[in-house]
Design an enzyme around this catalytic site. Structure first.
Site, PDB file in Angstrom:
ATOM      1  N   ASN A  49       0.742  -1.256   0.055  1.00 37.97           N
ATOM      2  CA  ASN A  49       0.023  -0.064  -0.211  1.00 37.97           C
ATOM      3  C   ASN A  49       0.875   1.255  -0.173  1.00 37.97           C
ATOM      4  O   ASN A  49       1.860   1.385   0.546  1.00 37.97           O
ATOM      5  CB  ASN A  49      -0.950   0.027   0.938  1.00 37.97           C
ATOM      6  CG  ASN A  49      -0.393  -0.117   2.475  1.00 37.97           C
ATOM      7  OD1 ASN A  49       0.712  -0.762   2.905  1.00 37.97           O
ATOM      8  ND2 ASN A  49      -0.923   0.433   3.550  1.00 37.97           N
ATOM      9  N   GLU A  51       0.308   5.559   0.625  1.00 36.26           N
ATOM     10  CA  GLU A  51      -0.587   6.193   0.998  1.00 36.26           C
ATOM     11  C   GLU A  51      -0.140   7.701   0.442  1.00 36.26           C
ATOM     12  O   GLU A  51       0.735   8.037   0.005  1.00 36.26           O
ATOM     13  CB  GLU A  51      -0.736   6.259   2.384  1.00 36.26           C
ATOM     14  CG  GLU A  51      -1.126   4.825   3.121  1.00 36.26           C
ATOM     15  CD  GLU A  51      -1.398   4.764   4.454  1.00 36.26           C
ATOM     16  OE1 GLU A  51      -0.959   5.555   5.282  1.00 36.26           O
ATOM     17  OE2 GLU A  51      -2.266   3.938   4.908  1.00 36.26           O
ATOM     18  N   GLU A  62      -3.113  -4.788  -2.896  1.00 33.71           N
ATOM     19  CA  GLU A  62      -3.527  -5.697  -3.891  1.00 33.71           C
ATOM     20  C   GLU A  62      -3.528  -5.181  -5.215  1.00 33.71           C
ATOM     21  O   GLU A  62      -3.260  -5.526  -6.396  1.00 33.71           O
ATOM     22  CB  GLU A  62      -4.962  -6.187  -3.588  1.00 33.71           C
ATOM     23  CG  GLU A  62      -5.120  -6.768  -2.222  1.00 33.71           C
ATOM     24  CD  GLU A  62      -5.440  -6.089  -0.987  1.00 33.71           C
ATOM     25  OE1 GLU A  62      -4.800  -4.902  -0.895  1.00 33.71           O
ATOM     26  OE2 GLU A  62      -6.000  -6.433  -0.130  1.00 33.71           O
TER      27      GLU A  62
HETATM   28  N1  THU Z   1      -5.237  -1.478   2.643  1.00 30.10           N
HETATM   29  C1  THU Z   1      -4.756  -2.432   1.708  1.00 30.10           C
HETATM   30  O1  THU Z   1      -3.381  -2.101   1.392  1.00 30.10           O
HETATM   31  N2  THU Z   1      -5.183  -3.485   1.467  1.00 30.10           N
HETATM   32  C2  THU Z   1      -6.337  -3.864   2.028  1.00 30.10           C
HETATM   33  O2  THU Z   1      -7.134  -4.757   1.583  1.00 30.10           O
HETATM   34  C3  THU Z   1      -7.165  -3.013   3.026  1.00 30.10           C
HETATM   35  C4  THU Z   1      -6.540  -1.834   3.358  1.00 30.10           C
HETATM   36  C5  THU Z   1      -4.437  -0.242   3.095  1.00 30.10           C
HETATM   37  C6  THU Z   1      -4.946   0.839   2.626  1.00 30.10           C
HETATM   38  C7  THU Z   1      -4.241   1.736   3.538  1.00 30.10           C
HETATM   39  O3  THU Z   1      -3.145   2.475   3.271  1.00 30.10           O
HETATM   40  C8  THU Z   1      -4.060   1.231   4.930  1.00 30.10           C
HETATM   41  O4  THU Z   1      -4.412  -0.287   4.455  1.00 30.10           O
HETATM   42  C9  THU Z   1      -5.237   1.425   5.987  1.00 30.10           C
HETATM   43  O5  THU Z   1      -6.659   1.215   5.474  1.00 30.10           O
END
Ligand code: THU
Length: 138
Positions: A49, A51, A62
């Protein structure tokens, strides 16, 4: 850890785990890694992820993994997906990611959910997303 996992799945889990370390998550402090295997291709693609100060611009692990695969080999059918986070109860893909996954639809595709100890659960895509929006008439 789930028993009797194929070594390729364990290898993909390790890639997701490693990608998770590169997570850029200064806002949520929640690191996620993912790995995707496409049918007929040996290479495993992975993502974390990433941000952003404008929260909505954040990308999940994902989708990062899937789009990295599309950039490298084009749109392919997915064989399995792995998600890893540091949580006792492992996280499933969010609804936005499930929508993207459904574009590469195979109802029987396994989605492995793991934490730092290993893969803990497996669901079929059809179990997590029984009624996908992926077919419409314009
Ligand atoms: N996040 C993911 O990368 N995948 C998921 O399936 C759920 C949420 C990330 C998005 C954000 O950076 C952090 O987790 C908190 O929501």
């Amino acid at each position: 850890m789930l028993e009797k996992l194929h070594p390729d799945v364990v290898d993909a889990y390790e890639k997701a785990l490693k990608a998770r370390e590169n997570s850029y998550s200064p806002y949520s402090h929640f690191k996620v890694g993912a790995a995707v295997k496409f049918k007929g291709f040996e290479q495993v693609f992975y993502g974390c992820n990433v941000e952003n100060a404008s929260y909505g611009a954040t990308i999940c692990a994902e989708r990062n993994a899937i789009w990295s695969g599309v950039a490298a080999i084009g749109k392919q059918d997915m064989e399995y997906l792995i998600v890893v986070a540091d949580q006792e109860e492992p996280v499933p893909p969010c609804a936005l990611c499930l929508q993207v996954i459904s574009e590469f639809y195979d109802a029987e595709m396994p989605i492995y959910l793991g934490n730092l100890k290993g893969i803990q659960k497996v669901y079929l895509l059809k179990e997590i997303l029984p009624v996908p929006f992926n077919n419409f008439v314009a």
